[in-house]
Design a protein around this motif. Structure first.
Motif, PDB file in Angstrom:
ATOM      1  N   GLY A   7      26.361 -52.768 148.220  1.00  0.00           N
ATOM      2  CA  GLY A   7      27.123 -51.725 148.711  1.00  0.00           C
ATOM      3  C   GLY A   7      26.736 -50.323 148.202  1.00  0.00           C
ATOM      4  N   TYR A   8      26.164 -50.170 146.716  1.00  0.00           N
ATOM      5  CA  TYR A   8      25.827 -49.017 146.259  1.00  0.00           C
ATOM      6  C   TYR A   8      24.615 -49.403 145.207  1.00  0.00           C
ATOM      7  N   VAL A   9      23.909 -48.720 145.091  1.00  0.00           N
ATOM      8  CA  VAL A   9      22.837 -48.209 144.265  1.00  0.00           C
ATOM      9  C   VAL A   9      22.700 -47.148 143.495  1.00  0.00           C
ATOM     10  N   VAL A  10      22.957 -47.459 142.026  1.00  0.00           N
ATOM     11  CA  VAL A  10      23.042 -46.115 141.063  1.00  0.00           C
ATOM     12  C   VAL A  10      21.825 -46.259 140.651  1.00  0.00           C
ATOM     13  N   VAL A  11      20.826 -45.153 140.636  1.00  0.00           N
ATOM     14  CA  VAL A  11      19.550 -44.912 139.831  1.00  0.00           C
ATOM     15  C   VAL A  11      19.887 -44.405 138.677  1.00  0.00           C
ATOM     16  N   GLY A  12      19.670 -44.864 137.326  1.00  0.00           N
ATOM     17  CA  GLY A  12      19.785 -44.160 136.037  1.00  0.00           C
ATOM     18  C   GLY A  12      20.899 -44.511 135.395  1.00  0.00           C
ATOM     19  N   GLY A  13      21.092 -45.300 134.141  1.00  0.00           N
ATOM     20  CA  GLY A  13      22.187 -45.755 133.526  1.00  0.00           C
ATOM     21  C   GLY A  13      22.394 -44.759 132.237  1.00  0.00           C
ATOM     22  N   GLY A  14      22.324 -43.559 132.460  1.00  0.00           N
ATOM     23  CA  GLY A  14      22.641 -42.565 131.347  1.00  0.00           C
ATOM     24  C   GLY A  14      24.150 -42.241 131.504  1.00  0.00           C
ATOM     25  N   SER A  15      24.707 -41.298 130.883  1.00  0.00           N
ATOM     26  CA  SER A  15      26.038 -41.035 130.811  1.00  0.00           C
ATOM     27  C   SER A  15      26.742 -41.006 131.964  1.00  0.00           C
ATOM     28  N   ALA A  16      26.015 -40.331 133.029  1.00  0.00           N
ATOM     29  CA  ALA A  16      26.659 -39.971 134.255  1.00  0.00           C
ATOM     30  C   ALA A  16      26.763 -41.121 135.141  1.00  0.00           C
ATOM     31  N   GLY A  17      25.432 -41.771 135.146  1.00  0.00           N
ATOM     32  CA  GLY A  17      25.180 -42.878 136.080  1.00  0.00           C
ATOM     33  C   GLY A  17      26.191 -44.222 135.724  1.00  0.00           C
ATOM     34  N   SER A  18      26.293 -44.427 134.319  1.00  0.00           N
ATOM     35  CA  SER A  18      27.208 -45.279 134.013  1.00  0.00           C
ATOM     36  C   SER A  18      28.654 -45.100 134.449  1.00  0.00           C
ATOM     37  N   VAL A  19      29.154 -43.831 134.473  1.00  0.00           N
ATOM     38  CA  VAL A  19      30.358 -43.632 134.794  1.00  0.00           C
ATOM     39  C   VAL A  19      30.415 -43.626 136.103  1.00  0.00           C
ATOM     40  N   VAL A  20      29.713 -43.322 137.137  1.00  0.00           N
ATOM     41  CA  VAL A  20      29.570 -43.543 138.546  1.00  0.00           C
ATOM     42  C   VAL A  20      29.573 -44.893 138.990  1.00  0.00           C
ATOM     43  N   ALA A  21      28.803 -45.882 138.394  1.00  0.00           N
ATOM     44  CA  ALA A  21      28.880 -47.217 138.423  1.00  0.00           C
ATOM     45  C   ALA A  21      30.035 -47.881 138.117  1.00  0.00           C
ATOM     46  N   ALA A  22      30.680 -47.511 136.911  1.00  0.00           N
ATOM     47  CA  ALA A  22      32.119 -47.962 136.530  1.00  0.00           C
ATOM     48  C   ALA A  22      33.075 -47.687 137.614  1.00  0.00           C
ATOM     49  N   LEU A  23      33.185 -46.332 138.117  1.00  0.00           N
ATOM     50  CA  LEU A  23      34.020 -46.085 139.148  1.00  0.00           C
ATOM     51  C   LEU A  23      34.062 -46.796 140.542  1.00  0.00           C
ATOM     52  N   LEU A  24      32.909 -46.816 141.037  1.00  0.00           N
ATOM     53  CA  LEU A  24      32.228 -47.551 142.176  1.00  0.00           C
ATOM     54  C   LEU A  24      32.667 -49.156 141.989  1.00  0.00           C
ATOM     55  N   SER A  25      32.444 -49.622 140.862  1.00  0.00           N
ATOM     56  CA  SER A  25      32.930 -50.998 140.753  1.00  0.00           C
ATOM     57  C   SER A  25      34.191 -51.493 140.686  1.00  0.00           C
TER      58      SER A  25
END
Length: 51
Positions: A7-25
């Motif tokens: 459903g979502y692909v987040v590119v970059g597991g830095g600070s912001a990418g991790s937060v975005v992925a956590a919120l989407l999950s």
């Protein structure tokens, strides 16, 4: 478990990418893929920042 789509692909597991992925999950009906391309430091090793 096998998925053909995400459903979502987040590119970059830095600070912001991790937060975005956590919120989407947070949606149990959705799927999130977090893609990170870190530096290779050698087999079985990782770089540790100095203090």
């Amino acid at each position: 478990m096998e998925y053909d789509e995400a459903g979502y692909v987040v590119v970059g597991g830095g600070s912001a990418g991790s937060v975005v992925a956590a919120l989407l999950s947070g949606d149990p009906a959705g799927t999130v893929v977090l893609v990170e391309d870190g530096a290779v430091t050698g087999p079985g090793t990782m770089g540790v920042p100095s203090a």
